[in-house]
Design a protein around this motif. Structure first.
Motif, PDB file in Angstrom:
ATOM      1  N   ILE A 109       0.851  -1.190   0.000  1.00 59.68           N
ATOM      2  CA  ILE A 109       0.000   0.000   0.000  1.00 59.68           C
ATOM      3  C   ILE A 109       0.887   1.241   0.000  1.00 59.68           C
ATOM      4  N   GLY A 110       0.590   2.132  -0.931  1.00 61.66           N
ATOM      5  CA  GLY A 110       1.357   3.365  -1.027  1.00 61.66           C
ATOM      6  C   GLY A 110       2.176   3.441  -2.294  1.00 61.66           C
ATOM      7  N   VAL A 111       1.877   2.540  -3.236  1.00 59.90           N
ATOM      8  CA  VAL A 111       2.588   2.533  -4.508  1.00 59.90           C
ATOM      9  C   VAL A 111       1.544   2.580  -5.626  1.00 59.90           C
ATOM     10  N   GLU A 112       1.771   3.432  -6.596  1.00 58.11           N
ATOM     11  CA  GLU A 112       0.861   3.526  -7.726  1.00 58.11           C
ATOM     12  C   GLU A 112       1.108   2.381  -8.701  1.00 58.11           C
ATOM     13  N   ASP A 113       0.163   2.178  -9.632  1.00 54.10           N
ATOM     14  CA  ASP A 113       0.278   1.092 -10.601  1.00 54.10           C
ATOM     15  C   ASP A 113       1.561   1.152 -11.417  1.00 54.10           C
ATOM     16  N   ASP A 114       2.083   2.353 -11.629  1.00 55.76           N
ATOM     17  CA  ASP A 114       3.307   2.491 -12.424  1.00 55.76           C
ATOM     18  C   ASP A 114       4.576   2.277 -11.591  1.00 55.76           C
ATOM     19  N   GLY A 115       4.401   1.970 -10.297  1.00 56.91           N
ATOM     20  CA  GLY A 115       5.545   1.700  -9.431  1.00 56.91           C
ATOM     21  C   GLY A 115       6.041   2.896  -8.647  1.00 56.91           C
ATOM     22  N   ASN A 116       5.527   4.075  -8.937  1.00 54.51           N
ATOM     23  CA  ASN A 116       5.924   5.268  -8.183  1.00 54.51           C
ATOM     24  C   ASN A 116       5.232   5.288  -6.827  1.00 54.51           C
ATOM     25  N   ILE A 117       5.904   5.898  -5.858  1.00 58.44           N
ATOM     26  CA  ILE A 117       5.333   6.011  -4.520  1.00 58.44           C
ATOM     27  C   ILE A 117       4.205   7.037  -4.554  1.00 58.44           C
ATOM     28  N   TYR A 118       3.101   6.697  -3.920  1.00 58.40           N
ATOM     29  CA  TYR A 118       1.945   7.592  -3.838  1.00 58.40           C
ATOM     30  C   TYR A 118       2.205   8.551  -2.683  1.00 58.40           C
ATOM     31  N   GLU A 119       2.634   9.746  -3.017  1.00 59.12           N
ATOM     32  CA  GLU A 119       3.084  10.734  -2.027  1.00 59.12           C
ATOM     33  C   GLU A 119       2.061  11.039  -0.924  1.00 59.12           C
ATOM     34  N   PRO A 120       0.753  11.177  -1.211  1.00 57.92           N
ATOM     35  CA  PRO A 120      -0.198  11.459  -0.118  1.00 57.92           C
ATOM     36  C   PRO A 120      -0.197  10.378   0.972  1.00 57.92           C
ATOM     37  N   PHE A 121       0.101   9.136   0.594  1.00 57.52           N
ATOM     38  CA  PHE A 121       0.143   8.061   1.594  1.00 57.52           C
ATOM     39  C   PHE A 121       1.258   8.298   2.604  1.00 57.52           C
ATOM     40  N   LEU A 140       0.426  10.204   5.851  1.00 56.49           N
ATOM     41  CA  LEU A 140      -0.468   9.648   6.869  1.00 56.49           C
ATOM     42  C   LEU A 140       0.329   9.241   8.107  1.00 56.49           C
ATOM     43  N   ASP A 141      -0.332   9.251   9.240  1.00 58.29           N
ATOM     44  CA  ASP A 141       0.282   8.900  10.519  1.00 58.29           C
ATOM     45  C   ASP A 141       0.476   7.380  10.603  1.00 58.29           C
ATOM     46  N   GLN A 142       1.720   6.949  10.586  1.00 55.80           N
ATOM     47  CA  GLN A 142       2.019   5.512  10.598  1.00 55.80           C
ATOM     48  C   GLN A 142       1.548   4.834  11.878  1.00 55.80           C
ATOM     49  N   ASP A 143       1.629   5.508  13.007  1.00 56.08           N
ATOM     50  CA  ASP A 143       1.158   4.915  14.264  1.00 56.08           C
ATOM     51  C   ASP A 143      -0.350   4.685  14.215  1.00 56.08           C
ATOM     52  N   PHE A 144      -1.080   5.624  13.640  1.00 54.78           N
ATOM     53  CA  PHE A 144      -2.524   5.486  13.496  1.00 54.78           C
ATOM     54  C   PHE A 144      -2.861   4.286  12.613  1.00 54.78           C
ATOM     55  N   ILE A 145      -2.162   4.149  11.489  1.00 54.65           N
ATOM     56  CA  ILE A 145      -2.393   3.026  10.577  1.00 54.65           C
ATOM     57  C   ILE A 145      -2.070   1.713  11.262  1.00 54.65           C
ATOM     58  N   ASP A 146      -0.960   1.662  11.969  1.00 58.63           N
ATOM     59  CA  ASP A 146      -0.549   0.454  12.690  1.00 58.63           C
ATOM     60  C   ASP A 146      -1.624   0.031  13.699  1.00 58.63           C
ATOM     61  N   THR A 147      -2.140   0.978  14.444  1.00 62.76           N
ATOM     62  CA  THR A 147      -3.186   0.685  15.436  1.00 62.76           C
ATOM     63  C   THR A 147      -4.461   0.213  14.766  1.00 62.76           C
ATOM     64  N   LYS A 148      -4.844   0.866  13.660  1.00 57.31           N
ATOM     65  CA  LYS A 148      -6.066   0.482  12.944  1.00 57.31           C
ATOM     66  C   LYS A 148      -5.972  -0.953  12.432  1.00 57.31           C
ATOM     67  N   ILE A 149      -4.839  -1.317  11.869  1.00 61.41           N
ATOM     68  CA  ILE A 149      -4.667  -2.678  11.352  1.00 61.41           C
ATOM     69  C   ILE A 149      -4.727  -3.689  12.487  1.00 61.41           C
ATOM     70  N   ALA A 150      -4.024  -3.438  13.571  1.00 62.80           N
ATOM     71  CA  ALA A 150      -4.022  -4.359  14.713  1.00 62.80           C
ATOM     72  C   ALA A 150      -5.439  -4.543  15.263  1.00 62.80           C
ATOM     73  N   ASN A 151      -6.169  -3.446  15.418  1.00 56.70           N
ATOM     74  CA  ASN A 151      -7.539  -3.539  15.923  1.00 56.70           C
ATOM     75  C   ASN A 151      -8.453  -4.262  14.941  1.00 56.70           C
ATOM     76  N   TRP A 152      -8.294  -3.977  13.675  1.00 58.33           N
ATOM     77  CA  TRP A 152      -9.123  -4.615  12.658  1.00 58.33           C
ATOM     78  C   TRP A 152      -8.915  -6.132  12.664  1.00 58.33           C
ATOM     79  N   ASN A 204       8.195  -0.054   4.990  1.00 54.86           N
ATOM     80  CA  ASN A 204       9.565  -0.243   4.529  1.00 54.86           C
ATOM     81  C   ASN A 204      10.322   1.094   4.527  1.00 54.86           C
ATOM     82  N   ASP A 205      11.550   1.084   4.063  1.00 53.60           N
ATOM     83  CA  ASP A 205      12.394   2.288   4.099  1.00 53.60           C
ATOM     84  C   ASP A 205      11.825   3.445   3.276  1.00 53.60           C
ATOM     85  N   ASP A 206      10.977   3.136   2.310  1.00 50.51           N
ATOM     86  CA  ASP A 206      10.358   4.173   1.476  1.00 50.51           C
ATOM     87  C   ASP A 206       9.064   4.702   2.081  1.00 50.51           C
TER      88      ASP A 206
END
Length: 98
Positions: A7-19, A22-34, A52-54
């Motif tokens: 998640i966070g990569v466009e179909d052409d392989g470029n990184i989707y900058e708006p992603f 986003l707050d990584q801690d928030f995403i991590d918590t949402k996934i764990a809870n889900w 990952n590093d990107d």
């Protein structure tokens, strides 16, 4: 069969900058809870996720042995069980449980 979701990569392989903004801690918590609240039997030992590093979210899923895994609120019936078919995901049929 194991799988990987990126998640966070466009179909052409470029990184989707708006992603990246986003707050990584928030995403991590949402996934764990889900995972904890929606899937049964609990699949947390089969799923590893990290940024990952990107800054791209990588979700690695191992094939489980306690099939079927299902949506907790719908139970182990066709409405709550989905099956992977090629690149698509489909609701299970009654024959899946026989």
């Amino acid at each position: 069969m194991d799988g990987k979701i990126i998640i966070g990569v466009e179909d052409d392989g470029n990184i989707y900058e708006p992603f990246l903004k986003l707050d990584q801690d928030f995403i991590d918590t949402k996934i764990a809870n889900w995972l904890q609240d929606t899937i049964y039997p609990l699949p947390s030992h089969l799923i590893k996720y990290y940024f990952n590093d990107d800054g791209v979210l990588v979700i690695e899923i191992k094939e489980g042995k306690d099939k079927p895994y299902y949506l907790r609120e719908k139970g182990p019936k066709p409405a709550g069980v989905y099956k992977r078919v090629g690149r698509s995901i489909r609701k299970a049929n009654d024959w899946t449980f026989k």
